[in-house]
Every structure is written in structure tokens, then in C-alpha cells.
Design a protein around this motif. Structure first.
Motif, PDB file in Angstrom:
ATOM      1  N   VAL A   1       0.863  -1.181   0.000  1.00 56.00           N
ATOM      2  CA  VAL A   1       0.000   0.000   0.000  1.00 56.00           C
ATOM      3  C   VAL A   1       0.902   1.234   0.000  1.00 56.00           C
ATOM      4  N   ASP A   2       0.690   2.106  -0.976  1.00 50.92           N
ATOM      5  CA  ASP A   2       1.385   3.395  -1.033  1.00 50.92           C
ATOM      6  C   ASP A   2       0.417   4.498  -0.591  1.00 50.92           C
ATOM      7  N   ALA A   3       0.896   5.375   0.343  1.00 49.93           N
ATOM      8  CA  ALA A   3       0.037   6.429   0.911  1.00 49.93           C
ATOM      9  C   ALA A   3       0.596   7.815   0.579  1.00 49.93           C
ATOM     10  N   GLN A   4      -0.314   8.717   0.309  1.00 55.21           N
ATOM     11  CA  GLN A   4       0.024  10.126   0.075  1.00 55.21           C
ATOM     12  C   GLN A   4      -0.919  11.003   0.918  1.00 55.21           C
ATOM     13  N   VAL A   5      -0.326  12.038   1.566  1.00 60.05           N
ATOM     14  CA  VAL A   5      -1.100  12.964   2.410  1.00 60.05           C
ATOM     15  C   VAL A   5      -1.105  14.327   1.732  1.00 60.05           C
ATOM     16  N   TRP A   6      -2.326  14.828   1.532  1.00 60.68           N
ATOM     17  CA  TRP A   6      -2.496  16.108   0.852  1.00 60.68           C
ATOM     18  C   TRP A   6      -3.218  17.090   1.800  1.00 60.68           C
ATOM     19  N   TYR A   7      -2.815  18.376   1.629  1.00 62.99           N
ATOM     20  CA  TYR A   7      -3.511  19.442   2.348  1.00 62.99           C
ATOM     21  C   TYR A   7      -4.528  20.058   1.387  1.00 62.99           C
ATOM     22  N   PRO A   8      -5.822  19.870   1.613  1.00 59.45           N
ATOM     23  CA  PRO A   8      -6.836  20.283   0.638  1.00 59.45           C
ATOM     24  C   PRO A   8      -6.895  21.792   0.410  1.00 59.45           C
ATOM     25  N   SER A   9      -6.611  22.584   1.417  1.00 59.02           N
ATOM     26  CA  SER A   9      -6.764  24.037   1.258  1.00 59.02           C
ATOM     27  C   SER A   9      -5.813  24.589   0.193  1.00 59.02           C
ATOM     28  N   SER A  10      -4.580  24.101   0.148  1.00 55.30           N
ATOM     29  CA  SER A  10      -3.615  24.596  -0.836  1.00 55.30           C
ATOM     30  C   SER A  10      -3.323  23.580  -1.940  1.00 55.30           C
ATOM     31  N   ASN A  11      -3.882  22.381  -1.746  1.00 54.51           N
ATOM     32  CA  ASN A  11      -3.691  21.303  -2.729  1.00 54.51           C
ATOM     33  C   ASN A  11      -2.210  20.967  -2.912  1.00 54.51           C
TER      34      ASN A  11
ATOM     35  N   GLN B   1       1.000  18.325  -1.524  1.00 46.45           N
ATOM     36  CA  GLN B   1       1.297  17.070  -0.855  1.00 46.45           C
ATOM     37  C   GLN B   1       2.250  17.361   0.298  1.00 46.45           C
ATOM     38  N   ILE B   2       1.894  16.885   1.468  1.00 51.37           N
ATOM     39  CA  ILE B   2       2.696  17.195   2.656  1.00 51.37           C
ATOM     40  C   ILE B   2       3.273  15.945   3.318  1.00 51.37           C
ATOM     41  N   GLY B   3       2.967  14.737   2.768  1.00 49.99           N
ATOM     42  CA  GLY B   3       3.502  13.538   3.386  1.00 49.99           C
ATOM     43  C   GLY B   3       3.308  12.317   2.497  1.00 49.99           C
TER      44      GLY B   3
ATOM     45  N   LEU C   1       3.807   7.231   8.204  1.00 48.80           N
ATOM     46  CA  LEU C   1       3.807   8.395   7.329  1.00 48.80           C
ATOM     47  C   LEU C   1       4.984   9.300   7.672  1.00 48.80           C
ATOM     48  N   ASN C   2       5.539   9.875   6.649  1.00 47.89           N
ATOM     49  CA  ASN C   2       6.625  10.843   6.784  1.00 47.89           C
ATOM     50  C   ASN C   2       6.120  12.194   6.292  1.00 47.89           C
ATOM     51  N   PHE C   3       5.842  13.106   7.257  1.00 53.52           N
ATOM     52  CA  PHE C   3       5.373  14.431   6.895  1.00 53.52           C
ATOM     53  C   PHE C   3       6.597  15.298   6.596  1.00 53.52           C
ATOM     54  N   SER C   4       6.571  15.920   5.423  1.00 55.34           N
ATOM     55  CA  SER C   4       7.700  16.780   5.024  1.00 55.34           C
ATOM     56  C   SER C   4       7.167  17.819   4.042  1.00 55.34           C
ATOM     57  N   TYR C   5       7.486  19.109   4.378  1.00 62.91           N
ATOM     58  CA  TYR C   5       7.000  20.188   3.510  1.00 62.91           C
ATOM     59  C   TYR C   5       8.018  21.327   3.550  1.00 62.91           C
ATOM     60  N   VAL C   6       8.247  21.976   2.406  1.00 61.86           N
ATOM     61  CA  VAL C   6       9.160  23.112   2.276  1.00 61.86           C
ATOM     62  C   VAL C   6       8.384  24.266   1.667  1.00 61.86           C
TER      63      VAL C   6
END
Length: 397
Positions: A290-300, A302-304, A325-330
Motif C-alpha cells: 500500500v502506497d500512501a500520500q497525504v495532501w492538504y486540501p486548502s492549498s492542494n 502534498q505534505i507527506g 507516514l513521513n510528513f515533510s514540507y518546504v
């Protein structure tokens, strides 16, 4: 007829002689009918002389005199009379060697009775007899054991043959002709099977009607097997109101936890509690990965991201899996809406007067590889206000 009865025809027994009216010279009527005066008229023989040996008188000489019934001159001449049997005497020829050949008419060696169209004028016979061969005893004495070498077979009675092969027969001996024959035979068998006269594969029961039921039964069996064995894509949802929990163990130590303003970025580990719905599956469900992706809907953005390995889920149940999950955002600066939202959600509760941190919304998208399916499937779950899985220090800027 009784032996003592006699014919009443007197001319048959010679009393009245027949005459040849064409060749005989008639006697003058005056001389033949004049008799001396007082002489008695001669008596006409009306009695038979056929039985003369039984009579006292003799009416004629049976050896020297011919009767009228057997007199050849009393009939008209029909022409030259041929001797009986063509003038040949079979009794005289009986002692000769070649007196009769039963095969003469078949071998064209007999006498020709007609000369029409030149028949019978050939001096050389059409049939030539085979030369004499050595006897059987002589052949065996020489050591020959083959029966065909003892004597040549003389087929003198075999009729003349016509053409050996017709055009259609020669066509059948070619490769294309044999293919056509096989094709015609298959076409005839197919038509006979289509009419229900014969069965397939040389059987009598594999008819068209049986084939319909057979195919229907197989389709039903295949449908049942597929309904049981084909896996269904499970439903995905978060287990509770706090879908993200802090990571532990080696995974927690492998990812640093920090929020930085310059440059603006953040990173931290977490675990997503996902509840799988396998109620539509009859047999256990096997997940390859299973591959997972985390998105922030307000700005669209990907944060993790995350990865979950192979696992077997029970059928007709609601199992829970934990996806690391590995949360990472720049971000470009510390005023970025995404960075600000996650920073406020992860700050220490002591920085707030009521001690309650604000929640943050996100969406998780799972790409699953399920054993039994040809392609991967995708499922997602989202939350509008979830708690941050980490807590920054109160002195964190």
C-alpha cells in the motif's frame, strides 16, 4: 393315336402321286382318260400302305418308290442347297489336334464371316500367344521358389480397359484435392451436427442441445468460482477522530521532528490508523503493498507519504492497519498558509489561553496492490479537523 388307325389321305401313302406343275409335261386329256370298251376302271388306292407288313397285298414298293409326302420334287426349289454344317465333317476332324478353339472368337483368331470395313482381311492375327515356358518341375529343379516365375499368366479373356484415371480422380490425388475433400467432410459433419444428427468428436451424445446446456453449466460454475475468488476492493476510513498518532521505534528515530522558519519547512513522523472494510469478500484479502500520500486540501499540496508492506486481511470484517507516514514540507517563507496551519496545530497547548490547539484538515490517498487483481486500486479518506500527532516545545519559536 391308336396303332390300327390309318390315315384317310391316300396321297400320303403313294396312291395318288403328286406332280410338279411347273416342270412336268402334262399328258393329253384324251389319251389319259380313254379306256377300252368293257374294261373296268382301275381302283384308286384309298387304303394305307404304311402297314403293308400287316396286309395281304402290297400297294407299292416301299424301298424303290417314293411316296408323295417325301418327294422333294413336289416342292418349289428355293435355290442352291448348302450341305449341312458348311461341308465340314466334325467326326473326320475329331482326330486332328486343333479341331476346336473355344477362345478363337475372343482372341480374334477364328474365321471371319464378314468383310465389312476391312474386317477379316488381315493376314496377321491380332493375338499373339506367349512363348512356351519351362515346366513347373523343371523350375523347382533349378531352385526357383517364386510362383510367379513358374509360368506367365496369359490374360486372354480380359476385356480392353478404358482410361485408368478420370480428371476428378487425379484431382483427388493432389494435395489441394485432399484438402478439399477434408474441407468438404468437415463441412458435411458441421451441417449434420447443426441439424442435430450427429455429435461432436465422434460421440452421439454431444449434440447441439447438449452443448448449449454444457456451456450454460460451465458459465454458471465459472461465475460462482469468480464470485468467490475474485477479491473486492475494501473500503477505507479513519479509525477514530484522531487518525494520526505518534510514531514509535526505529521509524520514529529515523525521521527528525522540526519546524523551521528560515527556511520555512517542517518534518515529523506519524502513524495513520486506517480501518479496512472487507465485508464484501468471501475469502481472505491479501494486500501486496500500500502506497500512501497525504495532501492538504486548502492549498492542494502534498505534505507527506508512506508505505505499508504485504498483509492478509480476514474476510467479512473490519481490520485496522497502521501506515507509517513521513510528513515533510518546504515553503518559500513562514507566511505560507500550509506551513502556518500545521505550525499552529502542532504548537504546545500552553501557548494557548484555553489550552486547546486548533485542528488541521488533510486527505490520505491509498494506492493498493491486491493479490488477484490485474491492476492497482485507489481509495481515499479525509478528515476536516484532525489533531497534530506531535507537540512542539513551549519555547519553540
Amino acid at each position: 393315336m391308336e396303332y390300327d388307325r390309318k390315315s384317310t389321305v391316300s396321297s400320303f401313302y403313294g396312291a395318288r402321286r403328286s406332280i410338279d406343275v411347273l416342270n412336268d409335261v402334262p399328258t393329253p386329256a384324251g389319251q389319259s382318260n380313254i379306256l377300252p370298251r368293257g374294261a373296268a376302271r382301275p381302283r384308286a388306292e384309298s387304303q394305307s400302305s404304311f402297314y403293308a407288313d400287316r396286309q395281304s397285298r402290297t400297294s407299292q414298293d416301299l424301298l424303290n418308290t417314293q411316296s408323295a409326302g417325301y418327294n422333294a420334287s413336289s416342292f418349289f426349289a428355293a435355290g442352291r442347297q448348302e450341305p449341312l454344317k458348311g461341308g465340314r465333317d466334325e467326326e473326320e476332324e475329331a482326330g486332328q489336334q486343333d479341331n476346336w478353339d473355344v477362345f478363337a472368337d475372343f482372341n480374334n483368331t477364328g474365321p471371319k464371316y464378314s468383310s465389312t470395313f476391312g474386317i477379316g482381311k488381315h493376314t496377321e492375327p491380332a493375338y499373339h500367344q506367349l512363348p512356351p515356358t519351362m515346366s513347373v518341375a523343371a523350375s523347382k529343379a533349378e531352385g526357383g521358389d517364386n510362383d510367379s516365375s513358374l509360368a506367365q499368366v496369359e490374360l486372354v479373356t480380359v476385356p480392353a480397359l478404358g482410361p485408368e484415371w478420370e480428371r476428378s480422380e487425379m484431382k483427388k490425388m493432389t494435395r489441394s484435392g485432399r484438402r478439399e475433400l477434408k474441407s468438404d467432410e468437415r463441412r458435411a459433419q458441421w451441417r449434420a451436427w447443426n441439424r442435430g444428427e450427429i455429435g461432436l468428436c465422434g460421440t452421439k451424445w454431444f449434440t447441439k442441445k447438449f452443448l448449449v446446456f454444457f456451456i450454460f453449466a460451465w458459465c454458471a460454475i465459472i461465475a460462482i468460482v469468480l464470485a468467490i475468488t475474485i477479491p473486492r476492493v475494501p473500503g477505507v476510513s479513519f479509525y477514530s477522530n484522531s487518525p494520526l498518532v505518534g510514531a514509535t521505534g526505529n521509524f520514529n528515530a529515523s525521521i527528525p521532528t522540526e519546524f523551521s522558519r528560515s527556511p520555512a519547512n517542517f518534518s515529523f513522523p506519524a502513524m495513520a490508523e486506517i480501518q479496512m472494510d472487507t465485508s464484501s469478500n468471501i475469502i481472505p484479502l491479501v494486500l501486496n503493498h500500500v502506497d500512501a500520500q497525504v495532501w492538504y486540501p486548502s492549498s492542494n499540496f502534498q505534505i507527506g507519504s508512506g508505505y505499508f508492506g504485504k498483509a492478509t486481511l480476514p474476510a467479512n470484517s473490519y481490520p485496522i492497519i497502521s501506515i507509517p507516514l513521513n510528513f515533510s514540507y518546504v515553503a518559500s517563507n513562514d507566511t505560507d498558509p500550509t506551513w502556518v496551519a500545521w505550525y499552529n496545530a502542532c504548537k504546545n497547548p500552553g501557548t494557548y489561553t484555553d489550552g486547546v490547539r486548533p485542528g488541521v484538515g488533510f486527505e490520505i490517498i491509498l494506492t493498493m496492490s491486491i493479490q488477484g487483481l490485474l491492476s492497482t486500486t485507489t481509495a481515499s479518506a479525509s478528515v476536516s479537523s484532525g489533531a497534530c500527532p506531535i507537540e512542539l516545545s513551549i519555547t519553540s519559536a
